[in-house]
Design a protein around this motif. Structure first.
Motif, PDB file in Angstrom:
ATOM      1  N   LEU A  25       7.119  53.672-101.605  1.00 50.30           N
ATOM      2  CA  LEU A  25       7.458  52.761-100.607  1.00 50.30           C
ATOM      3  C   LEU A  25       6.573  52.858 -99.507  1.00 50.30           C
ATOM      4  N   VAL A  26       5.997  51.569 -99.138  1.00 51.80           N
ATOM      5  CA  VAL A  26       4.938  52.100 -98.050  1.00 51.80           C
ATOM      6  C   VAL A  26       5.429  50.896 -96.895  1.00 51.80           C
ATOM      7  N   VAL A  27       5.057  50.956 -95.714  1.00 51.31           N
ATOM      8  CA  VAL A  27       5.310  50.209 -94.420  1.00 51.31           C
ATOM      9  C   VAL A  27       4.140  49.844 -94.226  1.00 51.31           C
ATOM     10  N   MET A  28       3.858  48.449 -93.343  1.00 52.36           N
ATOM     11  CA  MET A  28       2.661  48.134 -92.601  1.00 52.36           C
ATOM     12  C   MET A  28       3.056  48.114 -90.998  1.00 52.36           C
ATOM     13  N   LYS A  29       2.612  49.013 -90.268  1.00 51.10           N
ATOM     14  CA  LYS A  29       2.932  49.394 -89.056  1.00 51.10           C
ATOM     15  C   LYS A  29       2.429  48.050 -88.253  1.00 51.10           C
ATOM     16  N   ARG A  30       3.117  47.866 -86.886  1.00 48.98           N
ATOM     17  CA  ARG A  30       2.829  46.853 -85.884  1.00 48.98           C
ATOM     18  C   ARG A  30       1.980  47.467 -84.818  1.00 48.98           C
ATOM     19  N   TYR A  31       1.752  48.695 -84.893  1.00 43.29           N
ATOM     20  CA  TYR A  31       1.304  49.384 -83.428  1.00 43.29           C
ATOM     21  C   TYR A  31       0.283  50.312 -83.819  1.00 43.29           C
ATOM     22  N   GLY A  32      -0.218  50.961 -82.912  1.00 45.79           N
ATOM     23  CA  GLY A  32      -1.073  51.979 -82.674  1.00 45.79           C
ATOM     24  C   GLY A  32      -2.319  52.055 -83.575  1.00 45.79           C
ATOM     25  N   GLY A  33      -2.751  53.172 -84.180  1.00 47.66           N
ATOM     26  CA  GLY A  33      -3.960  53.342 -84.938  1.00 47.66           C
ATOM     27  C   GLY A  33      -3.701  53.016 -86.393  1.00 47.66           C
ATOM     28  N   LEU A  34      -2.384  52.790 -86.722  1.00 47.36           N
ATOM     29  CA  LEU A  34      -2.014  52.280 -88.056  1.00 47.36           C
ATOM     30  C   LEU A  34      -1.600  50.747 -88.192  1.00 47.36           C
ATOM     31  N   ARG A  57      16.778  59.712 -91.880  1.00 45.57           N
ATOM     32  CA  ARG A  57      17.168  58.537 -90.733  1.00 45.57           C
ATOM     33  C   ARG A  57      16.180  57.579 -90.797  1.00 45.57           C
ATOM     34  N   GLU A  58      14.956  58.128 -90.442  1.00 52.31           N
ATOM     35  CA  GLU A  58      13.700  56.977 -90.319  1.00 52.31           C
ATOM     36  C   GLU A  58      13.833  56.123 -91.345  1.00 52.31           C
ATOM     37  N   LEU A  59      13.929  56.746 -92.698  1.00 53.31           N
ATOM     38  CA  LEU A  59      13.710  55.988 -94.050  1.00 53.31           C
ATOM     39  C   LEU A  59      14.646  54.916 -93.818  1.00 53.31           C
ATOM     40  N   LYS A  60      15.761  54.999 -93.581  1.00 54.35           N
ATOM     41  CA  LYS A  60      17.053  54.169 -93.604  1.00 54.35           C
ATOM     42  C   LYS A  60      16.821  53.112 -92.253  1.00 54.35           C
ATOM     43  N   GLU A  61      16.287  53.545 -91.249  1.00 52.50           N
ATOM     44  CA  GLU A  61      15.979  52.777 -90.023  1.00 52.50           C
ATOM     45  C   GLU A  61      14.963  51.674 -90.438  1.00 52.50           C
ATOM     46  N   GLU A  62      13.827  52.187 -91.055  1.00 50.15           N
ATOM     47  CA  GLU A  62      12.597  51.558 -91.151  1.00 50.15           C
ATOM     48  C   GLU A  62      12.639  50.416 -92.322  1.00 50.15           C
ATOM     49  N   ALA A 104      12.615  45.513 -93.620  1.00 50.19           N
ATOM     50  CA  ALA A 104      11.717  46.121 -92.398  1.00 50.19           C
ATOM     51  C   ALA A 104      12.381  45.907 -91.178  1.00 50.19           C
ATOM     52  N   GLN A 105      12.026  47.102 -90.595  1.00 53.50           N
ATOM     53  CA  GLN A 105      12.577  47.187 -89.020  1.00 53.50           C
ATOM     54  C   GLN A 105      11.316  46.465 -88.308  1.00 53.50           C
ATOM     55  N   LEU A 106      11.645  44.978 -88.027  1.00 55.57           N
ATOM     56  CA  LEU A 106      10.499  44.212 -87.535  1.00 55.57           C
ATOM     57  C   LEU A 106      10.134  44.471 -86.104  1.00 55.57           C
ATOM     58  N   ASP A 107      10.591  45.337 -85.351  1.00 55.99           N
ATOM     59  CA  ASP A 107       9.952  45.547 -84.045  1.00 55.99           C
ATOM     60  C   ASP A 107       8.897  46.463 -84.320  1.00 55.99           C
ATOM     61  N   GLU A 108       8.989  47.370 -85.289  1.00 57.46           N
ATOM     62  CA  GLU A 108       7.824  48.233 -85.498  1.00 57.46           C
ATOM     63  C   GLU A 108       7.114  47.978 -86.800  1.00 57.46           C
ATOM     64  N   LEU A 109       7.443  47.134 -87.784  1.00 56.55           N
ATOM     65  CA  LEU A 109       6.652  46.904 -88.953  1.00 56.55           C
ATOM     66  C   LEU A 109       6.560  45.533 -89.198  1.00 56.55           C
ATOM     67  N   TYR A 110       5.570  45.187 -89.778  1.00 53.20           N
ATOM     68  CA  TYR A 110       5.355  43.664 -90.414  1.00 53.20           C
ATOM     69  C   TYR A 110       6.076  43.643 -91.660  1.00 53.20           C
ATOM     70  N   GLU A 111       5.859  44.577 -92.527  1.00 55.55           N
ATOM     71  CA  GLU A 111       6.236  44.636 -93.853  1.00 55.55           C
ATOM     72  C   GLU A 111       6.703  46.154 -94.468  1.00 55.55           C
TER      73      GLU A 111
END
Length: 163
Positions: A25-34, A57-62, A104-111
């Motif tokens: 399971l991978v996420v694409m971040k919307r901010y920072g160095g990632l 918690r973070e896994l479920k939120e994101e 995806a938690q769209l305020d932090e992630l693209y996908e």
């Protein structure tokens, strides 16, 4: 250490989640160095939670994924700009994906998506940490102790050991 110094010591968590097909399971971040990179679901530990609870918690939120904690995988530590101690506990989890819908938690992630390790190895957007994890045999260290018994001299309300 005063509160100002403590605020410059960060503790985060990340979860490497593998499904029954061997995909991660991978996420694409919307901010920072990632920003724009495939990385693991991750975030900061909140007051009143243990690192493994924060990971769940973070896994479920994101991602909206529920996964079974297999144990502690490793630890990443670094110093940002000679000032901030940036620490990340990485856990290994497994998930049954047949009944789970990715969100995806769209305020932090693209996908968010499941990807085969070989596809991650070939994707130029894969983060350095995932590339390093691809070279390892995944061996999590399960919880050795998940509660404190009679000698709770410090007043812990949660206590876990990973060795």
């Amino acid at each position: 250490m005063d509160n100002n110094e403590r605020s410059r010591v960060w503790l985060g968590v990340a979860g490497l989640v593998e499904n029954e097909l061997g995909e991660w399971l991978v996420v694409m971040k919307r901010y920072g160095g990632l920003d724009g990179k495939w990385s693991l679901p991750a975030g900061f530990v909140k007051p009143g939670e243990t690192v493994d609870e924060a990971c769940q918690r973070e896994l479920k939120e994101e991602t909206n994924v529920h996964a079974s904690m297999q144990g502690f995988l490793g630890f990443r530590t670094g110093v940002l700009q000679y000032d901030i101690s940036d620490n990340l506990a990485v856990f290994y989890l497994t998930a049954h994906t047949a009944e789970q819908h990715l969100e995806a938690q769209l305020d932090e992630l693209y996908e968010v998506r499941w990807m085969a390790p070989e596809d991650l190895a070939d994707d130029p957007r894969t983060s350095l940490m995932i590339l390093e994890l691809l070279d390892l045999k995944l061996q999590a260290k399960p919880i050795k102790l998940d509660e404190i018994e009679d000698d709770n001299v410090f007043g812990y309300t949660a206590y876990k050991l990973f060795f």
